[in-house]
Design a protein around this motif. Structure first.
Motif, mmCIF file in Angstrom:
data_model
loop_
_atom_site.group_PDB
_atom_site.id
_atom_site.type_symbol
_atom_site.label_atom_id
_atom_site.label_comp_id
_atom_site.label_asym_id
_atom_site.label_seq_id
_atom_site.Cartn_x
_atom_site.Cartn_y
_atom_site.Cartn_z
ATOM 1 N N LEU A 66 8.477 3.059 -51.592
ATOM 2 C CA LEU A 66 8.788 4.526 -51.458
ATOM 3 C C LEU A 66 7.887 4.854 -50.673
ATOM 4 C CD1 LEU A 66 9.943 6.639 -53.462
ATOM 5 C CD2 LEU A 66 7.617 6.763 -54.508
ATOM 6 N N LYS A 67 6.696 4.249 -50.196
ATOM 7 C CA LYS A 67 5.984 4.739 -48.809
ATOM 8 C C LYS A 67 6.591 4.694 -47.478
ATOM 9 C CE LYS A 67 1.323 3.540 -50.923
ATOM 10 N NZ LYS A 67 0.709 5.088 -51.114
ATOM 11 N N GLY A 68 7.907 3.779 -47.676
ATOM 12 C CA GLY A 68 8.509 3.327 -46.452
ATOM 13 C C GLY A 68 8.192 2.382 -45.727
ATOM 14 N N TRP A 69 7.196 1.310 -46.459
ATOM 15 C CA TRP A 69 6.621 0.266 -46.071
ATOM 16 C C TRP A 69 7.933 -0.772 -46.119
ATOM 17 C CZ3 TRP A 69 1.438 -0.085 -48.501
ATOM 18 C CH2 TRP A 69 0.445 0.891 -47.970
ATOM 19 N N ALA A 70 8.131 -1.883 -45.338
ATOM 20 C CA ALA A 70 9.015 -3.082 -45.489
ATOM 21 C C ALA A 70 8.575 -3.813 -46.683
ATOM 22 C CB ALA A 70 8.965 -3.738 -44.181
ATOM 23 N N ASP A 89 13.578 -3.202 -51.660
ATOM 24 C CA ASP A 89 14.225 -1.835 -52.110
ATOM 25 C C ASP A 89 13.485 -1.116 -53.375
ATOM 26 O OD1 ASP A 89 17.024 -0.101 -52.243
ATOM 27 O OD2 ASP A 89 16.343 -0.636 -54.195
ATOM 28 N N ALA A 90 13.214 -0.033 -53.377
ATOM 29 C CA ALA A 90 12.128 0.547 -54.269
ATOM 30 C C ALA A 90 12.773 0.601 -55.569
ATOM 31 C CB ALA A 90 11.751 1.714 -53.942
ATOM 32 N N GLU A 91 14.124 0.806 -55.629
ATOM 33 C CA GLU A 91 14.801 0.908 -56.881
ATOM 34 C C GLU A 91 15.134 -0.246 -57.578
ATOM 35 O OE1 GLU A 91 18.982 2.788 -58.953
ATOM 36 O OE2 GLU A 91 18.510 3.064 -56.865
ATOM 37 N N GLU A 92 15.099 -1.196 -56.699
ATOM 38 C CA GLU A 92 15.429 -2.843 -57.135
ATOM 39 C C GLU A 92 14.217 -3.168 -57.877
ATOM 40 O OE1 GLU A 92 17.126 -5.405 -54.181
ATOM 41 O OE2 GLU A 92 19.129 -4.011 -54.338
ATOM 42 N N TYR A 141 16.104 5.398 -62.219
ATOM 43 C CA TYR A 141 15.271 5.774 -61.088
ATOM 44 C C TYR A 141 15.654 6.775 -60.510
ATOM 45 C CZ TYR A 141 12.791 4.859 -56.610
ATOM 46 O OH TYR A 141 12.296 4.668 -55.254
ATOM 47 N N ASN A 142 14.562 7.785 -59.995
ATOM 48 C CA ASN A 142 14.879 9.200 -59.347
ATOM 49 C C ASN A 142 13.960 9.251 -58.113
ATOM 50 O OD1 ASN A 142 12.052 9.569 -59.948
ATOM 51 N ND2 ASN A 142 12.531 10.951 -61.813
ATOM 52 N N GLY A 143 13.234 7.967 -57.612
ATOM 53 C CA GLY A 143 12.607 7.921 -56.343
ATOM 54 C C GLY A 143 11.382 8.729 -56.274
ATOM 55 N N GLN A 151 7.183 8.693 -61.536
ATOM 56 C CA GLN A 151 8.185 7.856 -62.391
ATOM 57 C C GLN A 151 7.747 6.293 -62.243
ATOM 58 O OE1 GLN A 151 12.208 6.857 -61.368
ATOM 59 N NE2 GLN A 151 12.911 7.728 -63.341
ATOM 60 N N ILE A 152 7.204 5.874 -61.269
ATOM 61 C CA ILE A 152 6.907 4.628 -60.925
ATOM 62 C C ILE A 152 5.499 4.173 -61.565
ATOM 63 C CG2 ILE A 152 6.035 2.799 -59.271
ATOM 64 C CD1 ILE A 152 8.351 3.976 -57.043
ATOM 65 N N ILE A 153 4.752 5.209 -61.341
ATOM 66 C CA ILE A 153 3.424 5.076 -62.045
ATOM 67 C C ILE A 153 3.440 5.331 -63.569
ATOM 68 C CG2 ILE A 153 0.973 5.971 -62.199
ATOM 69 C CD1 ILE A 153 1.801 4.324 -59.546
ATOM 70 N N GLU A 154 4.293 5.946 -64.025
ATOM 71 C CA GLU A 154 4.432 6.195 -65.349
ATOM 72 C C GLU A 154 4.856 4.978 -66.108
ATOM 73 O OE1 GLU A 154 5.896 9.619 -68.229
ATOM 74 O OE2 GLU A 154 7.692 8.606 -67.404
#
Length: 548
Positions: free
Chosen positions: A409-413, A416-419, A449-451, A455-458
């Motif tokens: 999500l930070k844009g690091w390689a 895929d964030a959603e996966e 997933y909403n990006g 949501q990730i931390i929750e």
């Protein structure tokens, strides 16, 4: 894969734990001496004591901080953060003494597996210490047997300790990179996590690397980004824990209080410790909102729900049976302005809402020995000394995937964030035995997933049930979830560290005061001055998190 642990008692000379004034070493002529001990005799104690330390934090008081649970008696530490400098790091340094012995003897014997695994445990323990306190003895710690000059060790900076942890884990990754047959000295019967499997320990080392790269990601973003991207780009060189069956999770044998799930009732006829711990309303209500099936695994339904109705005659307060279930009927005048929760299934305790939390929801038996039928108890499995779901969870696949989701999500390689987000929740559902409900759950509006980082931390906060230290450390770093202190709490916001205890100030005053001076006083430090649970260590200074 996990074996149930057996606590081994090893009689060792008395070493310096951190900065205790010891002028002589006692030798037990009937014990095993450090100069000849086999690492396999000591290592199980290192792992089991570490695992117990983590679960005793993550299931007990830190679960109160992150509002997974609340206590309805003896609650001031758990609910209100009234710690008063009671936290003591000596038990952690005691484990590190034994772990150093494992490493030293493994080095002498050429046991590379044991060297690598002990570096993993060293990183985990020193990571916990610096996460909880900030600056701490590291370079000069646990060296009391090497000379009087080490009796009052200097405190290394939190930044230095994190860097050293990362270096140790890199070294462990290399030491654990061979096939099992290439090592000597492995006894799978004494490895309570992975049965002497170097590949599994290597995954644990690299998963911890992810944890600590993400830990420093605000203060040292370039280092964290490069470290995580290096791991993700080289999966054969940096294998990770990616499925729930690979979790570093220690079961309990339940043969004694020392080998049982904390607060179980097997050796506590009063059941008081179990009864005091209740689900926190913060967690209960969110799990209900998103139809999370893990709630039913972790909590019991209320024994007697409350029902308030204007249709009941004035003065009504009676327990009746409705469709085979007891319900307490109340007329509005019997409730008045009292805050109550009439949910017919699950009711949690509000966060630090009162100096007498056992009185919540019109409990007819408030007090230290209350048995509140109107608030959800934890699932009855938590009465047991051992069980399939009763494990001390050190690192999980869910945590790994959530870290990678955040990195992406930070844009690091990092993939895929959603996966990764979906895989994290799937791993948690597998852990708690509710995989059949995954599809419906993931389709929920608040879960799909909403990006967003929120949501990730929750979801990571939810998945850290019984391993709440990571949820607290994430909260400090991100301010998420948006947890609020209750009206009876010691401060208006959640704490961010443990106090240095009085013993350190007495026995190692100069070095302890130097560490305290580096803390940042905040508007919530108040009478504690710098040595406060609300003063910020290096990791949080200048970040604006979790609060200003």
């Amino acid at each position: 894969m996990n074996k149930k642990f057996r606590v081994l008692v090893l009689v060792l000379p008395l070493f310096l734990l951190s900065c205790k004034d010891l002028t002589e070493l006692n030798v037990n002529t009937n014990g095993v001496q450090p100069s000849v001990v086999n690492p396999n005799l000591v290592f199980p104690t290192v792992v089991t004591e570490t695992a117990k330390a983590f679960v005793n934090l993550g299931y007990m008081n830190i679960a109160g901080v992150v509002q997974h649970t609340q206590k309805d008696a003896w609650s001031s530490e758990h609910n209100d953060y009234d710690w008063g400098g009671s936290q003591d790091w000596r038990p952690y340094y005691k484990i590190l003494v034994n772990n150093k012995l494992v490493y030293d003897r493994a080095t002498e014997l050429g046991y590379e597996f044991h060297q690598g695994a002990s570096l993993v445990m060293k990183a985990m323990l020193f990571g916990l210490i610096t996460d909880l306190w900030g600056d701490a003895p590291y370079t000069g710690a646990i060296k009391g047997d090497e000379g009087m000059e080490n009796l009052q060790p200097q405190f290394d900076t939190q930044e230095f300790i994190y860097d050293a942890i990362i270096a140790d884990l890199e070294a462990a990754n290399t030491l654990l990179s061979k096939n099992k047959g290439d090592y000597v000295g492995i006894d799978g019967n004494v490895d309570v996590l992975y049965e002497g499997d170097p590949a599994a320990w290597r995954k644990l080392a690299n998963s911890l690397l992810l944890r600590y790269y993400m830990r420093i990601s605000v203060k040292k973003a370039a280092v964290a980004k490069a470290g995580i991207e290096k791991i993700v780009a080289n999966p054969s060189q940096y294998p990770l824990i990616t499925s729930a069956d690979e979790d570093a999770a220690m079961p309990f044998t339940g043969n004694s209080p020392d080998t049982s799930w904390p607060a179980s009732t097997a050796f506590d006829p009063s059941e008081s410790n179990y009864k005091r711990i209740k689900m926190a309303a913060t967690l209960v209500e969110r799990l209900q909102e998103i139809n999370d099936p893990r709630l039913g695994v972790w909590a019991q339904k209320v024994e007697i729900p409350l029902e308030v109705s204007a249709a009941f005659p004035a003065g009504t307060d009676e327990i009746v049976e409705v469709n085979g279930k007891k319900v307490r009927h109340l007329s509005p005048d019997k409730v008045g302005t009292t805050q109550i929760d009439t949910d017919p299934e699950y009711v949690g305790l509000p966060t630090s809402f009162s100096a007498l939390p056992s009185a919540y929801n019109l409990n007819p038996t408030p007090g230290q020995t209350s048995n509140n039928p109107h608030v959800s108890f934890l699932n009855e499995m938590y009465k047991e000394p051992a069980g399939d779901l009763l494990k001390a969870r050190l690192v999980s696949a869910a945590e790994v995937h959530f870290i990678l989701a955040e990195a992406a999500l930070k844009g690091w390689a990092a993939g895929d964030a959603e996966e990764h987000y979906n895989a994290a929740i799937e791993a948690s559902f597998e852990t708690w035995g509710v995989s059949d409900d995954l599809g419906d759950y993931m389709a929920g509006a608040d879960v799909a997933y909403n990006g967003t980082l929120e949501q990730i931390i929750e979801q990571k906060w939810i998945a850290s049930w019984t391993a709440a230290t990571e949820a607290w450390f994430d909260y400090r770093r991100t301010g998420l979830p948006d947890l609020k202190a209750g009206p009876a709490a010691k401060r208006d916001v959640l704490p961010v560290r443990f106090y240095y205890v009085k013993e350190e100030l007495l026995l190692n005053e100069s070095n302890t005061m130097s560490a305290i001076d580096k803390l940042e006083i905040t508007g919530y430090s108040q009478a504690d001055a710098k040595n406060s649970a609300w003063s910020k260590p290096w990791l949080l200074q200048g970040t604006g998190k979790p609060w200003n």
